[in-house]
Write a protein that holds these residues in place. Structure first.
Motif, short mmCIF file in Angstrom:
data_model
loop_
_atom_site.label_atom_id
_atom_site.label_comp_id
_atom_site.label_asym_id
_atom_site.label_seq_id
_atom_site.Cartn_x
_atom_site.Cartn_y
_atom_site.Cartn_z
N ILE A 23 -9.23 5.10 11.94
CA ILE A 23 -8.63 4.83 10.63
C ILE A 23 -8.76 3.33 10.37
CG2 ILE A 23 -6.49 4.79 9.29
CD1 ILE A 23 -5.67 7.34 10.81
N GLN A 24 -9.43 2.99 9.28
CA GLN A 24 -9.64 1.59 8.92
C GLN A 24 -8.66 1.10 7.86
OE1 GLN A 24 -12.07 -0.46 10.43
NE2 GLN A 24 -12.01 1.27 11.82
N GLY A 25 -8.07 2.04 7.11
CA GLY A 25 -7.14 1.65 6.07
C GLY A 25 -6.50 2.86 5.43
N PHE A 26 -5.47 2.61 4.63
CA PHE A 26 -4.83 3.69 3.90
C PHE A 26 -4.10 3.15 2.68
CE2 PHE A 26 -1.91 2.41 7.25
CZ PHE A 26 -0.69 2.27 6.59
N ILE A 27 -3.84 4.05 1.73
CA ILE A 27 -3.09 3.72 0.53
C ILE A 27 -2.02 4.79 0.36
CG2 ILE A 27 -4.68 4.95 -1.01
CD1 ILE A 27 -4.17 2.70 -3.09
N GLY A 28 -0.83 4.36 0.00
CA GLY A 28 0.28 5.28 -0.26
C GLY A 28 0.65 5.23 -1.72
N LEU A 29 0.68 6.38 -2.37
CA LEU A 29 1.02 6.47 -3.79
C LEU A 29 2.29 7.28 -3.97
CD1 LEU A 29 -2.49 7.40 -5.28
CD2 LEU A 29 -1.44 5.12 -5.15
N GLN A 30 3.16 6.79 -4.82
CA GLN A 30 4.33 7.54 -5.28
C GLN A 30 4.15 7.68 -6.78
OE1 GLN A 30 7.37 4.85 -3.71
NE2 GLN A 30 8.06 6.51 -2.41
N GLU A 31 3.65 8.85 -7.20
CA GLU A 31 3.23 9.03 -8.59
C GLU A 31 2.17 7.97 -8.87
OE1 GLU A 31 4.23 11.68 -10.47
OE2 GLU A 31 5.37 12.32 -8.73
N GLY A 32 2.40 7.09 -9.84
CA GLY A 32 1.43 6.05 -10.16
C GLY A 32 1.74 4.71 -9.54
N TYR A 33 2.68 4.68 -8.61
CA TYR A 33 3.07 3.43 -7.96
C TYR A 33 2.38 3.31 -6.61
CZ TYR A 33 5.88 -0.34 -6.05
OH TYR A 33 6.29 -1.52 -5.48
N ILE A 34 1.72 2.18 -6.37
CA ILE A 34 1.09 1.94 -5.08
C ILE A 34 2.19 1.43 -4.14
CG2 ILE A 34 -0.62 0.62 -3.79
CD1 ILE A 34 -2.35 0.58 -6.33
N ALA A 35 2.67 2.31 -3.28
CA ALA A 35 3.74 1.97 -2.35
C ALA A 35 3.23 1.06 -1.25
CB ALA A 35 4.34 3.24 -1.75
N GLY A 36 1.96 1.10 -0.97
CA GLY A 36 1.37 0.22 0.03
C GLY A 36 -0.11 0.47 0.17
N ILE A 37 -0.83 -0.57 0.48
CA ILE A 37 -2.25 -0.47 0.79
C ILE A 37 -2.49 -1.39 1.98
CG2 ILE A 37 -2.83 -2.18 -0.97
CD1 ILE A 37 -5.56 -0.75 -1.26
N PHE A 38 -3.11 -0.85 3.00
CA PHE A 38 -3.31 -1.59 4.23
C PHE A 38 -4.74 -1.37 4.74
CE2 PHE A 38 1.12 -0.48 3.86
CZ PHE A 38 1.75 -1.70 4.03
N VAL A 39 -5.35 -2.46 5.18
CA VAL A 39 -6.67 -2.41 5.80
C VAL A 39 -6.55 -3.14 7.13
CG1 VAL A 39 -9.10 -3.07 5.60
CG2 VAL A 39 -7.83 -2.34 3.56
N SER A 40 -7.07 -2.53 8.19
CA SER A 40 -6.98 -3.15 9.52
C SER A 40 -7.63 -4.53 9.50
CB SER A 40 -7.62 -2.26 10.58
OG SER A 40 -9.01 -2.16 10.37
N GLY A 41 -7.11 -5.41 10.33
CA GLY A 41 -7.57 -6.80 10.35
C GLY A 41 -9.07 -6.95 10.49
#
Length: 108
Positions: free
Chosen positions: A25-43
């Motif tokens: 897993i290199q990264g992920f995005i979390g969505l709550q409806e249309g809100y980006i709760a978080g986006i993370f990409v490994s260093g």
């Protein structure tokens, strides 16, 4: 990781989409409806286009996206602006007392 507890609380309520290469897993995005709760990409994978791909995926499944970002995180602010997000407001984040920008993107 900064704000680990907040992220841990938010993600069970979010849709999480993962970017994988091979079995990693290199990264992920979390969505709550249309809100980006978080986006993370490994260093080690940062600056390789994964964040952009995750944002483009989210744009493909939503007609509007919102997020909050610290103005002092100029790299993130510039990234979102390059992805056509606009600053729609500014407020103080409750848990940290830090200023945050609210940003929005709408499909045209």
């Amino acid at each position: 990781m900064d704000h680990f507890e907040i992220v841990q609380e938010m993600f069970p309520q979010a849709e999480v989409y993962v970017y994988e290469e091979g079995a990693s897993i290199q990264g992920f995005i979390g969505l709550q409806e249309g809100y980006i709760a978080g986006i993370f990409v490994s260093g080690e994978a940062q600056s390789s286009g994964i964040g952009r791909r995750l944002i483009h995926f989210a744009k493909g499944i939503r007609s509007q996206l919102r997020l909050d970002v610290y103005p002092k995180n100029t790299r993130a602010v510039r990234f979102y602006q390059r992805e056509s997000f606009e600053i729609s407001g500014e407020h103080t984040e409750q848990n940290t007392g830090e200023r945050e920008y609210s940003m929005i993107w709408k499909r045209q």
